[in-house]
Design a protein around this motif. Structure first.
Motif, PDB file in Angstrom:
ATOM      1  N   GLN A 172      41.214 -22.921  62.363  1.00 41.39           N
ATOM      2  CA  GLN A 172      40.803 -21.710  61.637  1.00 41.39           C
ATOM      3  C   GLN A 172      41.410 -20.467  62.272  1.00 41.39           C
ATOM      4  O   GLN A 172      41.800 -19.534  61.586  1.00 41.39           O
ATOM      5  N   MET A 211      44.206 -20.249  63.508  1.00 40.18           N
ATOM      6  CA  MET A 211      45.611 -20.156  63.113  1.00 40.18           C
ATOM      7  C   MET A 211      45.753 -19.624  61.696  1.00 40.18           C
ATOM      8  O   MET A 211      46.851 -19.540  61.167  1.00 40.18           O
ATOM      9  N   GLY A 212      44.627 -19.350  61.047  1.00 44.22           N
ATOM     10  CA  GLY A 212      44.691 -18.891  59.663  1.00 44.22           C
ATOM     11  C   GLY A 212      44.709 -20.038  58.670  1.00 44.22           C
ATOM     12  O   GLY A 212      45.027 -19.841  57.495  1.00 44.22           O
ATOM     13  N   ILE A 213      44.390 -21.241  59.136  1.00 42.91           N
ATOM     14  CA  ILE A 213      44.350 -22.382  58.223  1.00 42.91           C
ATOM     15  C   ILE A 213      43.027 -22.368  57.471  1.00 42.91           C
ATOM     16  O   ILE A 213      41.961 -22.273  58.089  1.00 42.91           O
ATOM     17  N   LEU A 253      34.235 -17.057  63.340  1.00 39.94           N
ATOM     18  CA  LEU A 253      33.775 -18.433  63.513  1.00 39.94           C
ATOM     19  C   LEU A 253      32.251 -18.497  63.581  1.00 39.94           C
ATOM     20  O   LEU A 253      31.654 -19.544  63.351  1.00 39.94           O
ATOM     21  N   SER A 293      37.271 -16.879  58.687  1.00 39.04           N
ATOM     22  CA  SER A 293      38.138 -16.699  59.852  1.00 39.04           C
ATOM     23  C   SER A 293      39.625 -16.783  59.509  1.00 39.04           C
ATOM     24  O   SER A 293      40.426 -16.085  60.102  1.00 39.04           O
ATOM     25  N   HIS A 294      39.983 -17.641  58.545  1.00 38.17           N
ATOM     26  CA  HIS A 294      41.424 -17.731  58.278  1.00 38.17           C
ATOM     27  C   HIS A 294      41.965 -16.442  57.664  1.00 38.17           C
ATOM     28  O   HIS A 294      43.132 -16.116  57.836  1.00 38.17           O
ATOM     29  N   LEU A 328      42.581 -13.746  60.530  1.00 37.54           N
ATOM     30  CA  LEU A 328      43.890 -13.851  61.168  1.00 37.54           C
ATOM     31  C   LEU A 328      44.946 -13.123  60.340  1.00 37.54           C
ATOM     32  O   LEU A 328      45.781 -12.400  60.862  1.00 37.54           O
ATOM     33  N   GLN A 329      44.850 -13.300  59.032  1.00 36.97           N
ATOM     34  CA  GLN A 329      45.851 -12.670  58.174  1.00 36.97           C
ATOM     35  C   GLN A 329      45.747 -11.151  58.194  1.00 36.97           C
ATOM     36  O   GLN A 329      46.685 -10.457  57.819  1.00 36.97           O
ATOM     37  N   MET A 386      52.245 -23.750  63.956  1.00 43.60           N
ATOM     38  CA  MET A 386      50.875 -23.600  63.456  1.00 43.60           C
ATOM     39  C   MET A 386      50.405 -22.152  63.630  1.00 43.60           C
ATOM     40  O   MET A 386      49.665 -21.630  62.815  1.00 43.60           O
ATOM     41  N   GLY A 387      50.854 -21.533  64.725  1.00 47.58           N
ATOM     42  CA  GLY A 387      50.503 -20.124  64.935  1.00 47.58           C
ATOM     43  C   GLY A 387      51.054 -19.238  63.839  1.00 47.58           C
ATOM     44  O   GLY A 387      50.504 -18.180  63.545  1.00 47.58           O
ATOM     45  N   TYR A 435      51.318 -20.208  60.724  1.00 44.19           N
ATOM     46  CA  TYR A 435      50.959 -20.935  59.496  1.00 44.19           C
ATOM     47  C   TYR A 435      50.972 -20.037  58.264  1.00 44.19           C
ATOM     48  O   TYR A 435      51.354 -20.451  57.176  1.00 44.19           O
ATOM     49  N   CYS A 436      50.530 -18.792  58.437  1.00 38.39           N
ATOM     50  CA  CYS A 436      50.399 -17.915  57.267  1.00 38.39           C
ATOM     51  C   CYS A 436      51.685 -17.170  56.933  1.00 38.39           C
ATOM     52  O   CYS A 436      51.734 -16.429  55.962  1.00 38.39           O
TER      53      CYS A 436
END
Ligand SMILES: Nc1ncnc2c1ncn2[C@@H]1O[C@H](COP(=O)(O)OP(=O)(O)OP(=O)(O)O)[C@@H](O)[C@H]1O
Ligand SMILES: [Mg+2]
Lengths: 296, 255
Positions: free
Chosen positions: A180, A182-184, B71, B91-92, B95-96, B120-121, B123-124
């Motif tokens: 999460q 990681m933005g997943i 989280l 949470s995702h 990050l964005q 993965m870091g 990912y977006c």
């Protein structure tokens, strides 16, 4: 010798089916640590969808397979959203009991809708040639089934290990919270996992029907439980483990059927459960599993 | 100087939040079931700052960062990131918005390669060219990761994993980077190296909120710092003020 070879080929065929179903168990377990006891019943629903697509809508087999896979995938996702998602933070036992309830619900719903009397899956293999091995013959469909299953598994492997979303699935299954961060979008990954697992179960259903062309509401139970054993055998949560476990179990079962005298034929199923007990005793983490990490 | 923070209690401080804060936490209360882990904490971080949060085991530092990252959901209070309330943002999405975290214990994806962890870091980020460039940039900054790019992340040493955890978080080009005990389990030499990395990240324009038990490290890096004790912020001030505060020396600097 030819007897052994034909039995081995049969084992590969049923093993391919177990492997496809086992993948659904193992992928879902890998991500949300739930043993989806309704998974075998999703296979059963896939069989009904394929049946109606073939016989009522008159679709060709490959389209019927596609419709069945998509329909079952949607059902799998919907079940997760409605029944399992609200329990994500609850105890594993609550989720497990819910899965058993979903299994019963699917069986009974199909019983109400389609009655318990078995339907015969239309023969789509009638015009296919057979291949003779020594003095016995094997229908080409057996080889086609194995090849299709293997191809599908190779595609799945490539998807999981090489694509961005596939790697995200691995990341979520290892550490959901880190993923999460990681933005997943974990909800999306979980739904995708249910969709893929369910579609594979539907595909397995069709391969199964080629050899056992009977459809009834309880047909998912036995292959479901055996595929679950295959997943445990290979190491639950590990994708290649499910594939290896599936094939291995298929071969073991086929050999047991072939070489246990027919007077004791009832015990061939017991052999499969014996395998489960042995795995749990000797290597609980499965053939390809690592021993449980001890948290310091 | 916009204003000079004096050693003062948390309530007084929250009244002095500058308009320019990139992160503002207001009266945040977080529970784990019946456990009251955060008891109404307030603090802020201005753009370009390194702010440290120090405290001993169980003070609530990780809880704070996890709540900021979405989280955990706070029961009371607010988190504002660049003026927007983000309490309910998943949470995702956080990050964005430019807010990345290096979690406690590194949390590598051990089964995939070092390079895949970096990917993965990002990912977006759908711009593959830029992602490739970023990977190369990380390899330039962390040469040891480059040598181990194809290795599974689980095979890295603790120090290497911490580098990878930081590099992985930087792959998303965060505006605000949260670090949870990056020096945990590292030798003094490696801790120094991590300190330099944090300084470099900050000097390149990323705002840093650093959580540490290693108070001397955290305070010497910090523009400002807060002390956390059992779910409350008790002392605050500039990094050097806290380094010389008798209470801090006594409790956290082994004085
Ligand atoms: N998942 C959880 N369930 C219940 N209580 C928790 C949970 N996580 C943390 N706590 C409790 O909340 C409090 C704050 O924990 P937190 O992890 O935020 O502390 P910390 O300051 O990060 O400590 P450390 O320096 O040891 O990492 C502690 O009392 C802890 O026991
Ligand atoms: Mg902590």
């Amino acid at each position: 010798m030819t007897y052994f070879i034909t039995q081995f080929i049969n084992g590969l065929q049923i093993g391919a089916i177990y492997a496809l179903i086992a993948l659904g168990y193992t992928m879902v377990y890998g991500i949300i640590k739930l043993i989806n006891f309704a998974h075998g019943d999703l296979m059963m629903v896939g069989a009904y969808i394929a049946f109606f697509a073939l016989s009522d809508w008159g679709l060709p087999i490959y389209l019927a397979a596609a419709v069945s896979m998509v329909g079952t995938a949607i059902l799998g996702v919907v079940i997760d959203r409605i029944a399992y998602k609200p329990l994500r933070d609850a105890s594993r036992l609550s989720a497990l009991i819910t899965a058993i309830a979903v299994s019963l619900l699917l069986q009974n719903a199909c019983m109400l809708l389609f009655s318990s009397s078995p339907r015969r899956f239309p023969t789509v293999t009638a015009n296919l040639p057979t291949i003779s091995i020594g003095n016995s013959t094997v229908n080409v469909i057996v080889f086609i089934s194995i090849a299709l299953a293997v191809a599908l598994m190779m595609i799945l492997n490539l998807f999981v290990n090489k694509t961005r979303i596939g790697k995200a699935m691995l990341a979520v299954s290892e550490d959901m919270r880190a993923a999460q961060l990681m933005g997943i979008n974990v909800d999306f990954i979980v739904s995708l996992t249910f969709a893929i697992g369910s579609a594979l179960a539907a595909f397995a259903a069709i391969l199964y029907l080629f050899s056992y062309p009977q459809i009834e509401p309880y047909m998912g139970a036995m292959p479901g439980i055996k595929a679950f054993i295959a997943a445990v055998l290979g190491g639950i949560g590990i994708i290649p483990g499910a594939m290896v476990g599936g094939f291995l179990l298929g071969i073991i079962e086929s050999m047991a059927k072939a070489y246990i005298p027919s007077a004791f034929s009832q015990i061939t199923d017991a052999v499969v459960f014996l395998v489960l007990i042995l795995v749990l005793l000797i290597k609980p983490s499965g053939l390809m599993g690592k021993p449980e990490k001890v948290k310091v | 100087m916009f204003f000079k923070a004096k050693q003062s209690d948390a309530a007084a401080l929250s009244a002095m939040v500058p308009d320019s804060a990139i992160l503002e936490v207001k009266d945040l209360s977080v529970y784990y079931g019946a456990i009251h882990a955060l008891k109404g904490i307030s603090f802020y971080v201005r753009p370009g700052e390194i702010v440290s949060l120090i405290g001993s085991n169980g003070a609530g530092k990780t809880t704070t960062l996890q709540t900021i990252s979405g989280l955990l959901t706070p029961r009371e209070g607010e988190i504002l990131y660049r003026g927007k309330v983000i309490n309910k943002v998943p949470s995702h999405k956080i990050l964005q918005m430019g807010l990345a975290q290096v979690p406690e214990g590194r949390r590598m994806f051990t089964q995939i390669s070092v390079e895949d962890n970096l990917l993965m870091g990002a990912y977006c980020n759908h711009n593959k060219r830029q992602v490739d460039e970023d990977v190369q940039r990380m390899y330039a900054q962390f040469p040891r990761l480059k040598d181990r790019r194809a290795q599974k992340a689980g095979t890295l040493s603790g120090g290497e994993q911490q580098m990878l955890a930081i590099a992985r978080a930087l792959m998303s080009h965060p505006q605000l980077l949260l670090l949870d005990e990056p020096s945990m389990g590292l030798s003094p030499v490696l801790t120094k190296e991590i300190m330099h990395i944090i300084q470099r990240v900050a000097s390149e324009g990323t705002t840093v909120l650093l959580v540490e038990q290693n108070a001397s490290m955290a305070l010497s890096l910090a523009d400002r710092a807060y002390v956390m004790e059992t779910g409350r912020l008790t002392i605050s001030g500039s990094g050097s003020e806290l380094l010389h505060d008798p209470r801090v020396i006594k409790a956290y600097l082994g004085g």
